[in-house]
Design a protein around this motif. Structure first.
Motif, PDB file in Angstrom:
ATOM      1  N   MET A   1       0.710  -1.157   0.016  1.00  0.00           N
ATOM      2  CA  MET A   1       0.001  -0.050   0.130  1.00  0.00           C
ATOM      3  C   MET A   1       0.802   1.281   0.029  1.00  0.00           C
ATOM      4  O   MET A   1       1.944   1.425   0.560  1.00  0.00           O
ATOM      5  CB  MET A   1      -0.934  -0.067   1.369  1.00  0.00           C
ATOM      6  N   ILE A   2       0.434   2.148  -0.879  1.00  0.00           N
ATOM      7  CA  ILE A   2       0.939   3.545  -0.886  1.00  0.00           C
ATOM      8  C   ILE A   2       0.445   4.510   0.108  1.00  0.00           C
ATOM      9  O   ILE A   2      -0.826   4.643  -0.032  1.00  0.00           O
ATOM     10  CB  ILE A   2       1.327   4.147  -2.330  1.00  0.00           C
TER      11      ILE A   2
ATOM     12  N   SER B   1      -4.109   5.506  -9.241  1.00  0.00           N
ATOM     13  CA  SER B   1      -5.113   4.468  -8.897  1.00  0.00           C
ATOM     14  C   SER B   1      -5.487   3.951 -10.323  1.00  0.00           C
ATOM     15  O   SER B   1      -5.925   2.839 -10.332  1.00  0.00           O
ATOM     16  CB  SER B   1      -6.460   5.179  -8.407  1.00  0.00           C
TER      17      SER B   1
ATOM     18  N   GLU C   1      -1.634   1.799 -11.585  1.00  0.00           N
ATOM     19  CA  GLU C   1      -1.264   0.591 -10.580  1.00  0.00           C
ATOM     20  C   GLU C   1      -2.658   0.093 -10.208  1.00  0.00           C
ATOM     21  O   GLU C   1      -3.126   0.335  -9.146  1.00  0.00           O
ATOM     22  CB  GLU C   1      -0.437   1.131  -9.406  1.00  0.00           C
TER      23      GLU C   1
ATOM     24  N   ASP D   1      -3.478  -2.979  -9.160  1.00  0.00           N
ATOM     25  CA  ASP D   1      -3.539  -3.622  -8.058  1.00  0.00           C
ATOM     26  C   ASP D   1      -2.872  -2.791  -6.931  1.00  0.00           C
ATOM     27  O   ASP D   1      -3.180  -3.543  -5.595  1.00  0.00           O
ATOM     28  CB  ASP D   1      -2.418  -4.879  -8.065  1.00  0.00           C
ATOM     29  N   GLU D   2      -2.651  -1.748  -6.784  1.00  0.00           N
ATOM     30  CA  GLU D   2      -1.835  -1.155  -5.771  1.00  0.00           C
ATOM     31  C   GLU D   2      -3.146  -0.352  -4.656  1.00  0.00           C
ATOM     32  O   GLU D   2      -3.928   0.353  -5.448  1.00  0.00           O
ATOM     33  CB  GLU D   2      -1.028  -0.029  -6.221  1.00  0.00           C
ATOM     34  N   GLU D   3      -3.038  -0.546  -3.571  1.00  0.00           N
ATOM     35  CA  GLU D   3      -3.988   0.264  -2.546  1.00  0.00           C
ATOM     36  C   GLU D   3      -3.137   1.328  -2.144  1.00  0.00           C
ATOM     37  O   GLU D   3      -2.045   1.519  -2.169  1.00  0.00           O
ATOM     38  CB  GLU D   3      -4.151  -0.842  -1.114  1.00  0.00           C
TER      39      GLU D   3
ATOM     40  N   ARG E   1     -10.342   1.200  -4.052  1.00  0.00           N
ATOM     41  CA  ARG E   1      -9.075   0.858  -3.525  1.00  0.00           C
ATOM     42  C   ARG E   1      -8.272   2.130  -2.716  1.00  0.00           C
ATOM     43  O   ARG E   1      -7.298   1.796  -2.180  1.00  0.00           O
ATOM     44  CB  ARG E   1      -7.973   0.379  -4.458  1.00  0.00           C
TER      45      ARG E   1
END
Ligand SMILES: NC(=O)c1ccc[n+]([C@@H]2O[C@H](COP(=O)([O-])OP(=O)(O)OC[C@H]3O[C@@H](n4cnc5c(N)ncnc54)[C@H](O)[C@@H]3O)[C@@H](O)[C@H]2O)c1
Length: 146
Positions: free
Chosen positions: A1-2, A20, A23, A25-27, A46
């Motif tokens: 997560m960022i 968002s 990426e 898949d990035e939360e 997300r």
């Protein structure tokens, strides 16, 4: 997560929107003193939004414990040059001490990946040492990228 500090602001919200989408898949966890009402919150499920202050180390510890944060993108800051001249202590506390508070908690949690996008808004002397006290030359904003 960022973790994106100041992610509800002008630059931060564009970054949150961009990342968002890029990426998939990035939360993303946004920490900002002032959260937006509607538009940004609808961007993606997300993105988590937390209203709070980077100076609040107990909140930061709670967030770093609760979420698996691997990197931080740091936009949170005050950035009005005239205001920084009128209230330098407020700017120092928010921008300098606030960043230090964030870095300390990152260090505690072993997080060493950070992106900074700051204009350093600072009151102080320039090379023109003969300038009068009210000289516009006493104030400069300059950009650093770290
Ligand atoms: N706007 C520009 O042209 C520009 C250019 C280069 C760099 N920057 C840098 O990007 C960063 C963001 O700029 P911006 O234009 O988006 O400003 P902005 O004022 O729109 O956004 C800053 C955000 O930080 C939040 N914030 C301030 N102090 C906080 C704190 N203590 N805790 C939590 N949130 C806090 C504010 O609520 C706001 O949402 C700044 O560091 C600025 O120096 C801006």
């Amino acid at each position: 997560m960022i973790l994106v500090t100041g992610g509800a602001g002008y630059i931060g919200s564009h970054f949150v929107n961009y990342i968002s989408q890029k990426e998939a898949d990035e939360e993303i966890l946004v920490l900002d003193k002032v959260l937006p009402q509607f538009v940004l919150k609808a961007l993606s499920p997300r993105i988590k939004w937390v209203e709070g202050d980077i100076c609040d180390q107990s909140l930061l510890r709670k967030l770093f414990s609760q979420y698996k944060i691997t990197e931080v993108v740091h936009f949170a800051a005050y950035l009005s040059v005239p205001e920084s001249q009128a209230l330098p202590h407020l700017y120092f506390k928010n921008n300098v001490a606030g960043s230090m508070a964030l870095f300390e908690v990152m260090e505690e949690f072993g997080i060493r990946r950070i992106q900074l996008r700051h204009l350093r808004t600072a009151a102080g002397q320039t090379s023109d040492r003969r300038g009068s006290a009210g000289s516009i030359e006493r104030l400069r904003a300059y950009e650093t990228n770290g």
